[in-house]
Design a protein around this motif. Structure first.
Motif: not given
Length: 144
Positions: A36-39, A53-54, A111-119, A124-126
């Motif tokens: 799900s992460a995109v850089l 890839a990252i 940077d865009v952050y998402k809270k997944i399972d409490g973390k 997304h990073e640009h």
């Protein structure tokens, strides 16, 4: 909430420590561990999708600085709402390159952050450099 902002800022500091120590596993803890992460990076191929890839992009970057490198975060701003957050600022990277020349460059970072399972993780990073529209040359040392 303040707790979320503190958790994200702690992750950011751990990321910087890991990058400065060339700890690839520590760096990767900053990103979502799936596809799900995109850089969007400043170097070709410019788009890296997914943790593998990252990771490869970071491994190549670290290899370009075989001895040391240092990251400084400048003018960092952070906002959070619900399970999403974003941060933006500048990162100055210094250190001797493979050929021994001293590198000193400053990039813009969002940077865009998402809270997944409490973390909180980066999804997304640009990373980019400003370009002079008259000369079409990259400004590697633009400061905030």
């Amino acid at each position: 909430s303040a707790d979320d902002l503190n958790a994200i800022n702690t992750n950011v500091q751990q990321f910087l420590t890991s990058a400065n120590n060339k700890d690839l596993n520590g760096v990767m803890n900053y990103y979502a561990s799936d596809d799900s992460a995109v850089l969007f990076d400043s170097v070709p191929p410019r788009q890296y999708v997914g943790a593998t890839a990252i990771r490869n992009n970071w491994a190549n970057f670290m290899a370009a600085y075989p001895t040391t490198m240092h990251f400084d975060l400048l003018d960092w701003k952070l906002e959070a709402s619900g399970n999403l957050a974003y941060g933006h600022g500048f990162v100055r990277v210094t250190g001797p390159a493979k050929d021994g020349t001293q590198q000193d460059m400053t990039v813009r970072l969002t940077d865009v952050y998402k809270k997944i399972d409490g973390k909180w993780v980066t999804v997304h990073e640009h990373v980019s450099w400003p370009v002079d529209p008259v000369t079409s040359k990259v400004d590697f040392n633009s400061k905030p």
